[in-house]
Design a protein around this motif. Structure first.
Motif, short mmCIF file in Angstrom:
data_model
loop_
_atom_site.label_atom_id
_atom_site.label_comp_id
_atom_site.label_asym_id
_atom_site.label_seq_id
_atom_site.Cartn_x
_atom_site.Cartn_y
_atom_site.Cartn_z
N ASP A 137 0.73 -1.23 -0.37
CA ASP A 137 -0.03 0.09 -0.10
C ASP A 137 0.47 1.46 -0.19
O ASP A 137 0.40 2.29 -0.61
CB ASP A 137 -1.10 0.15 0.89
CG ASP A 137 -0.15 -0.04 2.30
OD1 ASP A 137 1.11 -0.72 2.51
OD2 ASP A 137 -0.97 0.06 3.91
N ARG A 186 0.09 6.91 -15.31
CA ARG A 186 0.03 6.57 -14.18
C ARG A 186 -1.37 7.19 -14.45
O ARG A 186 -2.41 6.48 -13.53
CB ARG A 186 0.60 7.43 -13.15
CG ARG A 186 0.29 6.96 -11.98
CD ARG A 186 0.68 5.44 -11.38
NE ARG A 186 0.23 5.19 -10.94
CZ ARG A 186 -1.60 4.47 -10.19
NH1 ARG A 186 -2.08 5.27 -10.54
NH2 ARG A 186 -1.48 4.21 -8.63
N THR A 235 -5.48 7.15 -15.74
CA THR A 235 -6.24 5.94 -16.13
C THR A 235 -7.55 6.75 -17.09
O THR A 235 -8.37 8.12 -16.44
CB THR A 235 -6.86 4.86 -15.11
OG1 THR A 235 -5.65 4.25 -15.00
CG2 THR A 235 -7.63 4.26 -16.11
N TYR A 236 -7.27 6.96 -18.81
CA TYR A 236 -8.13 8.52 -19.37
C TYR A 236 -9.53 7.02 -18.48
O TYR A 236 -9.73 5.94 -18.93
CB TYR A 236 -7.86 8.19 -20.60
CG TYR A 236 -9.09 8.88 -20.81
CD1 TYR A 236 -9.11 10.32 -21.16
CD2 TYR A 236 -9.86 8.60 -22.54
CE1 TYR A 236 -10.30 10.83 -21.62
CE2 TYR A 236 -10.45 9.19 -22.41
CZ TYR A 236 -10.84 10.65 -22.62
OH TYR A 236 -11.64 10.84 -23.36
N ASP A 237 -11.03 8.54 -18.79
CA ASP A 237 -12.12 7.05 -18.39
C ASP A 237 -12.50 8.47 -19.64
O ASP A 237 -13.39 8.70 -19.10
CB ASP A 237 -12.48 7.89 -17.16
CG ASP A 237 -13.73 7.63 -16.93
OD1 ASP A 237 -14.50 6.19 -17.42
OD2 ASP A 237 -15.24 8.14 -16.41
N LEU A 241 -5.73 6.40 -10.35
CA LEU A 241 -6.09 5.09 -9.88
C LEU A 241 -5.41 4.39 -8.90
O LEU A 241 -4.49 4.94 -8.64
CB LEU A 241 -7.04 4.19 -10.00
CG LEU A 241 -8.16 4.47 -11.05
CD1 LEU A 241 -8.06 3.40 -12.41
CD2 LEU A 241 -9.20 4.41 -10.88
N PHE A 242 -5.45 3.69 -7.66
CA PHE A 242 -5.32 3.09 -6.59
C PHE A 242 -4.01 3.98 -5.94
O PHE A 242 -3.26 4.10 -6.49
CB PHE A 242 -5.13 1.74 -7.20
CG PHE A 242 -5.55 0.59 -8.11
CD1 PHE A 242 -6.47 0.89 -7.61
CD2 PHE A 242 -5.68 0.69 -9.20
CE1 PHE A 242 -7.90 -0.17 -7.39
CE2 PHE A 242 -6.75 -0.37 -9.87
CZ PHE A 242 -8.06 -0.08 -9.36
N CYS A 280 -5.31 6.44 4.67
CA CYS A 280 -7.09 7.06 3.82
C CYS A 280 -7.29 5.94 2.85
O CYS A 280 -8.03 5.41 2.26
CB CYS A 280 -6.83 7.47 2.73
SG CYS A 280 -5.16 7.66 1.74
N GLY A 281 -6.31 4.27 3.47
CA GLY A 281 -6.34 3.32 2.52
C GLY A 281 -5.87 3.78 1.05
O GLY A 281 -5.02 4.46 0.95
N VAL A 282 -6.27 2.37 0.23
CA VAL A 282 -5.61 3.35 -0.95
C VAL A 282 -7.13 3.31 -2.34
O VAL A 282 -7.86 2.63 -1.80
CB VAL A 282 -5.02 1.61 -1.44
CG1 VAL A 282 -5.12 1.82 -3.28
CG2 VAL A 282 -3.76 1.24 -1.29
N THR A 309 -9.12 6.75 -4.82
CA THR A 309 -8.93 7.18 -6.02
C THR A 309 -8.71 8.43 -6.17
O THR A 309 -9.45 8.92 -4.69
CB THR A 309 -10.39 6.76 -7.00
OG1 THR A 309 -10.02 5.43 -6.55
CG2 THR A 309 -10.19 7.78 -7.78
N ASP A 346 -11.67 10.01 -3.35
CA ASP A 346 -12.73 9.72 -3.54
C ASP A 346 -13.63 9.52 -2.33
O ASP A 346 -15.18 8.79 -3.08
CB ASP A 346 -12.97 8.89 -5.23
CG ASP A 346 -13.28 9.78 -6.53
OD1 ASP A 346 -12.73 10.76 -6.48
OD2 ASP A 346 -13.26 9.07 -7.52
N THR A 347 -12.87 7.94 -1.54
CA THR A 347 -13.81 7.71 -0.61
C THR A 347 -13.85 8.22 0.34
O THR A 347 -14.92 7.99 1.11
CB THR A 347 -12.73 5.70 -0.58
OG1 THR A 347 -11.19 6.68 -0.44
CG2 THR A 347 -13.59 5.13 -1.07
N LYS A 379 -17.28 8.71 2.55
CA LYS A 379 -17.79 7.16 2.60
C LYS A 379 -17.61 6.27 3.96
O LYS A 379 -18.04 6.01 3.70
CB LYS A 379 -17.63 6.53 1.97
CG LYS A 379 -18.31 6.99 0.25
CD LYS A 379 -18.30 5.84 -0.96
CE LYS A 379 -19.07 6.65 -2.19
NZ LYS A 379 -17.81 5.80 -3.40
#
Lengths: 744, 744
Positions: free
Chosen positions: A420, A467, A469-471, A480-481, A489-491, A493, A563-564, A567
Motif C-alpha cells: 500500500d 499513471r 487512467t483515462y475514463d 487510481l489506486f 485513507c486506504g488505497v 482514487t 473519492d472515498t 464514505k
C-alpha cells in the motif's frame, strides 16, 4: 496507573533545561539514557553519533550508533540498511580498580551547546570506599573539517591519591539492528554487516579499516591521543575488532588528568584510499589539538548561525527550542555531498533503515533553500544522481519516465516493502518535482535548471502521463489506486494532494520544455535526443492537467481529499485518543482506514505548499472540516497545522500546534524519541511554521512577501534569508514586518 | 526463437501417454525430470511424495519432496512452512562398481496407475563395458493404511554375471526451499528445519526419528527390507542423518534380484509415541508384504472409484485426463483428518508454503461433497478447529467475529504477507461460510449444523457486520478497500462477488440462529451465552443484507464487478498474450490493475456458485462482457469458464476451456507444473466443469436437477453422487439424462 503515567509525563517535561543556546539535563539515570542519547545526538552532516556516553559501556553493539551519510549496505537482495560504524567515541575507565558501573554518580550535568556542537558531561563518581572522582567528557564532530572529531576525558580525584586505568581506541565490535519499516513490527534480530577488520597499531594512536561483508565497502578511522604532556605508559590494547591502547595513570588529589582523542574518518565514498586519507587527517588533527579544532568548529557554526538563526522575543524555552530544531537539522544534512540526502531520523537512529523519504524535499528542504541554497541544491542533486534508478523503477512498474521510490538509500530503487505504501504512495515523485520547482523559483539557479532540473521534470512528467487512467465516459483522467499523505485513507482514487502536485509536475515539465527551447536551444537539442522526446508528449501533459479529477464541493466551498473520504465512518478522535501516542497502537491500521480520520495533514498540506492556489475562504473551510478529523499520528502533522492555523488566523491553535512540533523530541511528545531518535521532518516543519506561518514569509517567482501572524508567545522576531542570490533580513515587531535587502 | 518454442511445446503435448486408467511416459531425460516428478506425484492424503526416482540421486535435499498433511514448522515469527520430510523412497544403486549416472538408459517407461496409485519405472542401464541391467522400481503409498508405503526395486542382468551394491534406508538429509508467496519472487535460500535426528539400527530394517529444530515436532519412519529369500549380506550403512544398510549382491544373467522396502510413518500429530507406532506398523507391513499391501491399496482405490469415477464416452485422453484430475485430488486430501486441509499444491510441492486457500472450499470441496461427504465434513472441521484463531485474527484487525486468513496452515493465523492480498482479499471468510451452507444443503448433516456450522456462521457474520461501512448520505453499506477473486482489480470498493457472498453469509447466520432457536433450544442457549449473542445483531445483519451496494446496469442487464472496474483502461488481451503464460511476467502487477482485464473469473465465478440467483440473460450478458477481458492468469479460471460456457450454451468454448483445465498439468499449460507442482484447485474446477457444467447437475435444498450440455467430444457419461445420505447414479446419453436413486 493513569495517575502514575501522568506523573512520569510531568517528569519528562521538566527533564531538560532548554536555554537560548543549549539544552542540558541534570538527570543521569539509566531510565532516561535512551531518551537523552536521542536528544543529545551530534552530527556534522558527514557523520552522526547518538549522544551516548563515551566512557560508558552499553551492553549491545547496536546501542552505540555512529552513522556516515550515504553509507549503506545490502541486508537482503535489493534492500539496504544504513551501516552502524565502528565506535570512535569509546573510552574505557577503571577508577582505582573499580568499574564505573560500581560507582555512584552525583552532581550529574550534561549539556549540548548549539554554538559549537559540543556535548559536555560532568559528574562525580564515588566508590564504596568513599573515593570521589570528578569526571568530565567533551565530544564534538568538527564542522570545519567534517572528517574530524574530538573526544576529551578529564579526571580529577577530589579526595584521594590513586590510579585510573584508561583504555582508548576505536571499536569495530558493533552490529546493526535492522528495523522493519512496518511501524508495528518489533525488532528481533541484529545483523553483523562488517566482515574483515584490519587493525593498525601506532604510538599514542592507531586505527582500523573495516570492510562490509557483502559489498566490501571500507571505512577507515584513525585516532591520535593527546595526554597533555602526561606521558603515561600507554600500551597496545588490541582485540578482534578493537584497535586501541591502555595506560595505568597515577592520579593525585585535586590534579586533573586530561586525555584527548582526535579522530579522522574516511570511507570508500571519499576516494580510493580512505586509510591513507584518515592517517594524514589524524596527524593534522593532532597538530591542531582538541582546543584548536573545537575553536574551528565554533567558527564554522558561527557562520551557519549567521545565515540560519531566528531570533525571537519569546520565552527562553521557545528560543532554545527553535535553535535546537535548526541545529539538529543542520547537523544531519550532508551539506556538501550531492550523493546523499537526509534520512527520516537523520544520522541519529537506524529507524527506517536510514532511508530518505518525501520528508527531505517537502519538510526539510525549505530551511536550506532559504538559508543555504548550495546545501539545498545538493539535496536535489542527490535526486538527479538517482534519476537513472528512478527510470529503471518506472520500467519495473511498466511505466515510462521516472518513478522515485517512497524510500530511497544509496540507490534510487524502492526500499519500502509494503504494497500500500511502496506501490501506492506515489506522490513522492511529484514532491520531488515540486521541490525542484521551488528551488528554481527561489534561487533562480539557471545552471541547475539547464543541467539537471529540466531532465528531472520531463522524466517525472512522463511517469504521470501513463499513471493517470483515462475514463472515456466522463472524458476525465482518474488517478487510481493511490495513497495520499494521510496514510489512514486506504488505497483510494483521486487523492487531491497527489492529483494536484502531479498536475503541477506536468506544468513544470511543459514550462521547462518551452524554456529550454527558447533559452538553451543547443542543450535542448541534445537533451531532446537523449530522452527521445516527442512534441505530442507535451500535449498529453496538457490534457491530463486540464482533465484530471479534483473534487470540489461548490456548496460547502470544500476541497475533498479523495473519492472515498466522505464514505468513511465518522469517528470522534476525542473518544479514542487522550494523548499524542499514535492511535494505530490501539486500533489496527486496517480498521483506521475505514474511519473518517486523517493520520496527518493532506488537503491542508497541499494548501500549505501551494498557498496561492487557494482562497482564504477555501483554506478556512478546509481547516474547519479536516482539522477536527486529524489524529496527528505522524510527526509531520503538527508543524503544518501550526503553519495553516497561522494562515487562517487561528493564532491560539497555531501556538498549541507549534509547541508540539517545537518540543516534539525535547519533550518526547510521541513517546518514541528514546527508541527512534530525532524526527528530522518535524525539525523542518517547525522552521516552516515559524517562518512561513508566524512570520508569513513567502518567496516565489513573483517576489517576496511577509505578512506576520505572531502568536501571543512571540512579540518579535529577526532572521535572514536568501532569495535569488541576495541576502535579506527580516525584522518583525508585532504586526509590523520590515524586509531589508542586504545584497550578495 | 518462436519456431523453436513451438517445437518444444509440441513435444510437451505428446510427452505423456494418457490412457483411461493411467498416465505413462517413455522419455526419461533429465530435461523433463522436474515436470515428470510433478505429474507422477503420489499421495494417500496422509503423505505425499513427488514422483522422483527412488533409485536416482538428486543433488539437493529440497528436490526430494515428501510432505505430511498438516505438518508445518515456523520459519519466522508467525510464519510457517510445510516441512519437507525425511526421504523414505531412496535406494542407492551401484552396478558392477558403476554409479547409475555413469550408465546410459534405454527402453525407459514410467507409468502411474490410477487403480492402485503405484508408480512403476522400467529401463535398461548399460555401462561402458556393454553390461546391460534391467531396472524396475515400483512405489506406492497405501490407501488401506495411510501410514504405510512400499518401494520395490528389481534388477535383472541381461547379459552378464556380476554384482550390484544396493543401499536402502531412510535419509533425513533433506531441507526446505522456503518459497515466497509473491509469485514474482525467486527462491534463493534453503532452510534446515530439522534439528536432532535419532537413527535406529535393526536387521533388514531400521528407522529414524527426526525433531524439527524450533518446535521439536517429531516424525518417525521405520522400514523393513524383504529381499525375497535372497539373504544378502546386509551391513549397517549409517551416517549423520541416514539410517540404512547396504549389501553387495551377486547377480546372474537372466535372474532377477528383488528387494522391497516397506515403510511406516507416524508423526507427533498421531499421538505421543510416533516411534513406537512406526515400529509396530513396520512389523505389520513386513508381515503383509509388498504384494499384499499393494493388493489392499488396490481394493481401497476400487472403493474410491466406485464412488467418484466419471465414465465418459469420449476419447481415451479425455477419460484418462478426467480420472487423473480426480485421482490427484483424492490422493492429496487428508480425508480422515479433521485438522488439516488441502494446500494449493497439495502434498506435491512446497509452493505457497503448503498453505490452504479458498481453493479448498470453493474449487475442491464440491467433488468430496458429492462423492465422499465425510471427507468434505473433515475439510470443514479443519475450519471449525481454527475458528478460535480466526476470532483472534479479527481482533487483530479491530473487528468482532471471526476473520479467516487468506493463507492458513496448521494455525488459522494469516500466513499471507502482502497487504493487498493478506489484508484485502477478504472473501475467504464468506467463501468458508458459503461452503458450510452448501455442505448443509447437500448433506442435511444436522449434527454438523448444531455442533459446528451455526457457530462458524454466526462468528463470520459478525465480522462482516463491521467490515461494511455505512454511508449516511445514501443510506447504503459500502465494502471499502477490498480485493475480489480477480486479483488484477486493485484494491477497490464493493466487489460484487465479495458483497454478494458476505450478504449470503449474513443470511446463513440469520437462518442458523432461527433454526437453532427452533430445533435446538437447549444447545442454542448454551451457544448464545458462550458467544454473548444479542438479538440486535441479527437486525444489523438484515440491514446490511438489504442495503449493501451491488452495481447492476439495468440497461445492459449487466452486473458490474466493482466500483472502479469501468474506470479502467481498455486493453485487448490478444495484443499482449499469445500463450497461456501469465501476463504478470510481462506487465507489472501494479500496471495490470489499471487495465480493464481480469486475472480470472470474478462475476462469472459468483454466477457459477450461485446459479439460481441470476437469470440466463444475466449470465449471457456477463459472459459476453467479462470473458473477452479475462486473461486466465490463474489456474482457477479455465474450469469455471468451461462450466459457465456450458451453462450459457457455448459448448465449443466450454470444450476449449475444459481442455485447458483438464490437461493443465498433464500438458503443462501454464508452463510451471515442473517448478510448482500440481494445481489442486484446477483439479476440482475440472470436476465441477464436468459435473456442474457438462452434466448440468445441481443439488441443493430444493432437490436435485440434471440438465446436460455435453460438448462434441463427449457423447455420454455415467457417474454417481450422494445427496442427503443417499446414493444416486446419473446416466447421460446425448441430451437425455437419467438420475437413479440407489438408496443408502
Amino acid at each position: 496507573m493513569e495517575q502514575r503515567n501522568r506523573g512520569k509525563e510531568a517528569e519528562k517535561l521538566k527533564l531538560l533545561k532548554i536555554s537560548p543556546w543549549s539544552v542540558s539535563c541534570e538527570d543521569g539515570s539509566q531510565e532516561t539514557l535512551d531518551f537523552r542519547e536521542s536528544v543529545f545526538s551530534q552530527g556534522n552532516g558527514y557523520m552522526g553519533v547518538r549522544g551516548y556516553p563515551p566512557e560508558g559501556e552499553k551492553k549491545h553493539g547496536f546501542e552505540r550508533s555512529t552513522f556516515l551519510s550515504g553509507f549503506f549496505e545490502y541486508i537482503k537482495p535489493g534492500t539496504t540498511d544504513m551501516v552502524n560504524q565502528p565506535d570512535f567515541s569509546v573510552f574505557r575507565l577503571v577508577l582505582n580498580g573499580r568499574e564505573l558501573r560500581e560507582c555512584t554518580c552525583t552532581g550529574f550535568c550534561e549539556e549540548l551547546d548549539f554554538r559549537n556542537g559540543a556535548l559536555t558531561r560532568r559528574y562525580v563518581a564515588s566508590d564504596a570506599e568513599g573515593r570521589r572522582t570528578r569526571v568530565e567528557t567533551v565530544r564534538f564532530l568538527s564542522m570545519a573539517d567534517v572528517h574530524a572529531a574530538g573526544v576529551r576525558i578529564r579526571l580529577t580525584p577530589e579526595n584521594y591519591d590513586g590510579e585510573v586505568t584508561l583504555t582508548a581506541g576505536i571499536d569495530g565490535g558493533v552490529v546493526n539492528l535492522p528495523i522493519s519499516d512496518d511501524q508495528l513490527t518489533q525488532n528481533v534480530e541484529v545483523a553483523q554487516l562488517w566482515g574483515r577488520i584490519t587493525l593498525r597499531p601506532a604510538v599514542k594512536g592507531g586505527g582500523l579499516t573495516a570492510l562490509t561483508d557483502y559489498s566490501k565497502r571500507a571505512v577507515s578511522m584513525e585516532y591520535r591521543l593527546d595526554d597533555h604532556g602526561g606521558n603515561y605508559a600507554w600500551e597496545p590494547a588490541f582485540a578482534d575488532s578493537f584497535a586501541g591502547e591502555k595506560a595505568v595513570i597515577p592520579v593525585h588529589e585535586g590534579q586533573a588528568v586530561t586525555v584527548d582523542k582526535l579522530v579522522a574518518v574516511y570511507s570508500y565514498r571519499d576516494g580510493a584510499s580512505p586509510a591513507e586519507a584518515a592517517l594524514a587527517a589524524a596527524d593534522a588533527c593532532a597538530q591542531r589539538g582538541f582546543d584548536g579544532m573545537l575553536k574551528d568548529t565554533a567558527s564554522a557554526w558561527n557562520a551557519i548561525w549567521q545565515a540560519a538563526d531566528v531570533e525571537l522575543d519569546a520565552p527562553d524555552e521557545w528560543q532554545g527550542g527553535v535553535r535546537y530544531n535548526i541545529f539538529q537539522l543542520v547537523q544531519t544534512d550532508p551539506r556538501s555531498d550531492p550523493h546523499a540526502s537526509i534520512g527520516a531520523r537523520g544520522l541519529m537512529h537506524g529507524r527506517y533503515k536510514g532511508c530518505y523519504f518525501w520528508d527531505t524535499e517537502i519538510f526539510m528542504l525549505p530551511l536550506f533553500l532559504h538559508t543555504d541554497p548550495q546545501a539545498a541544491k545538493n539535496l536535489l542533486l542527490y535526486r538527479y544522481h538517482t534519476l537513472e534508478d528512478a527510470v529503471k523503477s518506472a520500467r519495473g512498474f511498466s511505466l515510462p519516465g521516472a518513478r522515485y521510490p517512497w524510500m530511497a538509500s544509496d540507490t534510487g530503487f524502492e526500499q519500502c516493502g509494503t504494497w500500500d505504501t511502496g506501490c501506492c504512495e506515489i506522490h513522492i515523485t511529484a514532491d520531488i518535482a515540486y521541490a525542484v520547482g521551488r528551488y528554481l523559483e527561489v534561487t533562480g539557479d539557471d545552471d541547475f535548471f539547464r543541467d539537471c532540473a529540466a531532465e528531472i521534470l520531463i522524466q517525472t512528467a512522463r511517469y504521470w502521463t501513463e499513471r493517470f487512467t483515462y475514463d472515456e465516459a466522463s472524458d476525465r483522467y482518474n488517478l487510481l489506486f493511490v495513497k495520499g499523505p494521510d496514510e489512514y485513507c486506504g488505497v483510494t482514487t483521486n487523492n487531491l494532494y497527489t492529483v494536484w502536485l502531479a498536475s503541477e509536475n506536468l506544468r513544470l515539465a511543459r514550462d521547462a520544455v518551452a524554456r529550454m527551447k527558447k533559452e538553451y536551444p543547443r542543450e535542448w537539442e541534445s537533451l531532446r535526443e537523449r530522452l527521445d522526446f516527442h512534441e505530442e508528449e507535451a500535449a498529453a501533459w496538457e490534457d491530463r492537467m486540464r482533465k484530471s479529477v479534483r473534487r470540489y464541493d461548490e456548496e460547502r466551498r470544500l476541497w475533498i481529499q479523495d473519492d472515498t473520504f466522505e464514505k468513511l465512518e465518522p469517528l470522534n478522535p476525542a473518544d479514542y485518543k487522550e494523548d499524542d501516542i499514535p492511535l494505530y497502537h490501539k486500533i489496527s491500521y486496517d480498521r483506521l482506514q475505514r474511519y473518517q480520520v486523517l493520520k496527518q495533514a493532506d488537503v491542508l498540506m497541499l494548501m500549505a505548499m501551494r498557498p496561492k492556489d487557494f482562497t482564504p475562504e477555501q483554506k478556512r473551510t478546509a481547516w474547519n472540516y479536516y482539522e477536527p478529523k486529524t489524529l496527528h499520528d505522524s510527526t509531520l502533522s503538527f508543524g503544518i497545522h501550526a503553519l495553516m492555523a497561522a494562515q487562517v488566523g487561528r493564532t491560539e491553535e497555531a501556538s498549541r500546534y507549534f509547541e508540539k512540533s517545537l518540543f516534539l523530541d525535547l519533550r518526547d511528545v510521541m513517546k518514541n524519541t528514546a527508541r527512534e531518535g530525532i524526527h528530522t521532518a518535524a525539525l523542518g516543519a517547525t522552521w516552516q511554521a515559524l517562518v512561513f506561518g508566524f512570520a508569513g514569509l513567502w518567496a516565489d517567482a513573483d517576489g517576496v512577501s511577509c505578512t506576520p501572524q505572531l502568536p501571543r508567545e512571540i512579540s518579535g522576531m529577526r532572521f535572514g534569508f536568501q532569495y535569488r542570490g541576495e541576502r535579506y533580513r527580516v525584522q518583525i515587531d508585532g504586526k509590523r514586518a520590515q524586509v531589508e535587502r542586504l545584497g550578495r
